[in-house]
Design an enzyme around this catalytic site. Structure first.
Site, PDB file in Angstrom:
ATOM      1  N   GLY A   1    -109.580  56.284  98.663  1.00  0.00           N
ATOM      2  CA  GLY A   1    -109.267  57.506  99.385  1.00  0.00           C
ATOM      3  C   GLY A   1    -109.289  57.270 100.877  1.00  0.00           C
ATOM      4  O   GLY A   1    -109.605  56.182 101.350  1.00  0.00           O
TER       5      GLY A   1
ATOM      6  N   GLY B   1    -112.229  57.632 107.996  1.00  0.00           N
ATOM      7  CA  GLY B   1    -111.727  56.308 107.665  1.00  0.00           C
ATOM      8  C   GLY B   1    -111.219  56.226 106.247  1.00  0.00           C
ATOM      9  O   GLY B   1    -110.941  57.240 105.610  1.00  0.00           O
TER      10      GLY B   1
ATOM     11  N   ASP C   1    -116.895  65.915 104.934  1.00  0.00           N
ATOM     12  CA  ASP C   1    -115.675  65.980 104.121  1.00  0.00           C
ATOM     13  C   ASP C   1    -116.037  66.438 102.704  1.00  0.00           C
ATOM     14  O   ASP C   1    -115.642  65.827 101.734  1.00  0.00           O
ATOM     15  CB  ASP C   1    -114.995  64.621 104.110  1.00  0.00           C
ATOM     16  CG  ASP C   1    -113.512  64.693 103.784  1.00  0.00           C
ATOM     17  OD1 ASP C   1    -112.952  65.805 103.845  1.00  0.00           O
ATOM     18  OD2 ASP C   1    -112.932  63.647 103.461  1.00  0.00           O
TER      19      ASP C   1
ATOM     20  N   VAL D   1    -111.705  54.452 102.246  1.00  0.00           N
ATOM     21  CA  VAL D   1    -112.698  53.935 101.303  1.00  0.00           C
ATOM     22  C   VAL D   1    -111.965  53.074 100.283  1.00  0.00           C
ATOM     23  O   VAL D   1    -110.949  53.487  99.722  1.00  0.00           O
ATOM     24  CB  VAL D   1    -113.460  55.077 100.597  1.00  0.00           C
ATOM     25  CG1 VAL D   1    -114.470  54.509  99.614  1.00  0.00           C
ATOM     26  CG2 VAL D   1    -114.133  55.987 101.605  1.00  0.00           C
TER      27      VAL D   1
ATOM     28  N   GLY E   1    -109.885  59.712 104.737  1.00  0.00           N
ATOM     29  CA  GLY E   1    -110.201  60.995 105.356  1.00  0.00           C
ATOM     30  C   GLY E   1    -110.209  60.850 106.854  1.00  0.00           C
ATOM     31  O   GLY E   1    -109.731  59.852 107.398  1.00  0.00           O
TER      32      GLY E   1
END
Length: 145
Positions: free
Chosen positions: A25, A30, A140, A32, A27
């Site tokens: 993912g 940054g 988040d 992941v 966001g």
């Protein structure tokens, strides 16, 4: 360090000792990645977004997250394994906790109800209270995460 093109962005093939498998993912802070190593098996690696590297406050918050995570109850969050640098980008390595997101579960099986909803609410609130006591703000927090 080598990079592969993936989904319109760059994905590293290797981060430290870890071989990157895929992106999990991305966001505001940054990206992941799911990665593997002979020592730790599967791990999740969060790499600070390149645009945030020059912001001292963003770097400080990012690295502080790894430091204070050790004081969070282990059943509330993934265990932090370590930190490092990918060029000028700091990263955090944590245990990988497999499973679908709440968003995926609701899309596939419908909203939680009854005891399932109560267990979800209690475990979520317990985890949030624990990370807040440690001084971490989850920036988040959403069903997709």
């Amino acid at each position: 360090m080598t990079w592969s093109r993936i989904a319109g962005g760059n994905m590293p093939d290797q981060i430290g000792e870890f071989r990157v498998v895929r992106q999990l993912g991305a966001g505001g802070q940054g990206a992941v990645y799911l990665a593997e190593s002979p020592t730790y098996g599967r791990v999740a690696i969060k790499v600070l977004h390149p645009s945030a590297v020059a912001d001292p406050d963003a770097r400080r918050r990012f690295l502080r997250e790894a430091q204070v995570a050790a004081s969070v109850a282990p059943f509330c969050t993934a265990r932090v394994i370590g930190t490092g640098m990918l060029g000028d980008q700091p990263y955090i390595v944590s245990e990988y906790v497999p499973g679908p997101s709440l968003l995926t579960m609701v899309r596939e099986d419908g909203p939680r109800t009854g005891g399932g909803l109560q267990r979800l609410a209690i475990s979520t609130l317990t985890a949030l209270a624990s990370i807040h006591r440690a001084g971490i703000v989850h920036r988040d927090f959403k069903p997709g995460n």
